[in-house]
Design an enzyme around this catalytic site. Structure first.
Site, PDB file in Angstrom:
ATOM      1  N   ARG A 150       0.848  -1.190   0.000  1.00  0.00           N
ATOM      2  CA  ARG A 150       0.000   0.000   0.000  1.00  0.00           C
ATOM      3  C   ARG A 150       0.882   1.237   0.000  1.00  0.00           C
ATOM      4  NH1 ARG A 150      -1.112   1.795   5.791  1.00  0.00           N
ATOM      5  NH2 ARG A 150       0.013   0.320   7.103  1.00  0.00           N
ATOM      6  N   ASN A 210       5.476   7.195  -2.352  1.00  0.00           N
ATOM      7  CA  ASN A 210       6.428   6.667  -3.338  1.00  0.00           C
ATOM      8  C   ASN A 210       7.645   5.987  -2.704  1.00  0.00           C
ATOM      9  OD1 ASN A 210       4.830   7.836  -5.414  1.00  0.00           O
ATOM     10  ND2 ASN A 210       5.766   9.816  -4.908  1.00  0.00           N
ATOM     11  N   ARG A 211       7.446   5.414  -1.537  1.00  0.00           N
ATOM     12  CA  ARG A 211       8.509   4.706  -0.827  1.00  0.00           C
ATOM     13  C   ARG A 211       9.655   5.632  -0.386  1.00  0.00           C
ATOM     14  NH1 ARG A 211       4.812   1.875  -0.491  1.00  0.00           N
ATOM     15  NH2 ARG A 211       4.662  -0.358  -0.874  1.00  0.00           N
ATOM     16  N   LEU A 212       9.387   6.938  -0.370  1.00  0.00           N
ATOM     17  CA  LEU A 212      10.402   7.872   0.122  1.00  0.00           C
ATOM     18  C   LEU A 212      10.125   8.128   1.611  1.00  0.00           C
ATOM     19  CD1 LEU A 212      10.601  10.291  -2.937  1.00  0.00           C
ATOM     20  CD2 LEU A 212      12.064   8.341  -2.385  1.00  0.00           C
TER      21      LEU A 212
END
Ligand SMILES: Cc1cc2nc3c(=O)[nH]c(=O)nc-3n(C[C@H](O)[C@H](O)[C@H](O)COP(=O)(O)O)c2cc1C
Length: 217
Positions: free
Chosen positions: A14, A195-197
């Site tokens: 997610r 965004n996985r940042l």
């Protein structure tokens, strides 16, 4: 394992949307930020917000993990209670280096601690022991935690026997039951980002001060 199952698991993911953790959100003392996050975990009604994964290592360097409940904390330490003959207690008697981890993923957060565990004195333990429900106090007597037992009936039999024995008056603190105070020297806060940042901040004790670094996600 079926291929379908594997694909389904691989597709579970997610986006993390709750907003980040910025330098301006940090506190000088890591336990202040931990206290804020723990309060938010309680307010969000997470189940077992005080449950933490405790990692210890055996004499071969083999790591083990299990959940225990956090019971107290202050500016430099966290406390949990357990059986002093348990596997974890034996590990800590040999090597008191420990890692504690709070997996608050419903809040897209985790907090990881590194430190050294010291046994609490029985004077420190007794107050907490007597604050527990009476049956939990008796159960502490009944279970030689982490030892092999042949059947559940043995445990239940022992519990009933001890219930009888301690039916009048206070349940004494077993000599084999106690607590550990973990003096922390490192804390990492992780907050999921878009965004996985993700945001990660590491506090490390250096010369009486906390050094704070941002880590790449
Ligand atoms: C939610 C939860 C809370 C637990 N709390 C404790 C605890 O506070 N103290 C404890 O000794 N074990 C607790 N346990 C059991 C431990 O996970 C573990 O099985 C036990 O301490 C024996 O571990 P060891 O054999 O590695 O020493 C808890 C387990 C769960 C799932």
């Amino acid at each position: 394992m079926s291929e379908h199952n594997e694909t389904a698991i691989a597709e579970l993911r997610r986006e993390y949307v709750r907003g980040g953790l910025r330098r301006k959100d940090l506190t000088q003392e890591p336990m202040e930020l931990f206290e804020r996050w723990l309060k938010q975990a309680c307010e969000a009604k997470l189940s077992d917000p005080t449950a933490m994964c405790v990692a210890t290592v055996d004499e071969h360097g083999q790591p083990y993990q299990r959940i225990v409940l956090l019971k107290h904390f202050d500016t430099r330490s966290l406390v949990f209670y357990t059986n002093l003959g348990s596997r974890k207690a034996k590990h800590l008697a040999q090597n008191n280096q420990i890692s504690l981890h709070f997996p608050w993923y419903q809040l897209e957060r985790q907090v990881s601690f590194l430190g050294k565990a010291e046994r609490l004195s029985s004077t420190e333990v007794i107050k907490y022991f007597h604050s527990r429900p009476r049956d939990s106090q008796i159960a502490a007597w009944a279970s030689q935690q982490s030892s092999r037992i042949s059947a559940r009936g043995i445990l239940e039999g022992k519990f009933l026997e001890l219930k009888q024995k301690f039916q009048n008056g206070e349940v004494p603190l077993p000599s084999f039951w106690g607590g550990f105070k973990v003096e922390i020297n490192s804390v990492e806060f992780w907050q999921g980002g878009a965004n996985r940042l993700h945001d990660r901040f590491l506090y490390q004790r250096e010369g009486g001060e906390w050094r704070i670094d941002r880590l790449a996600p």
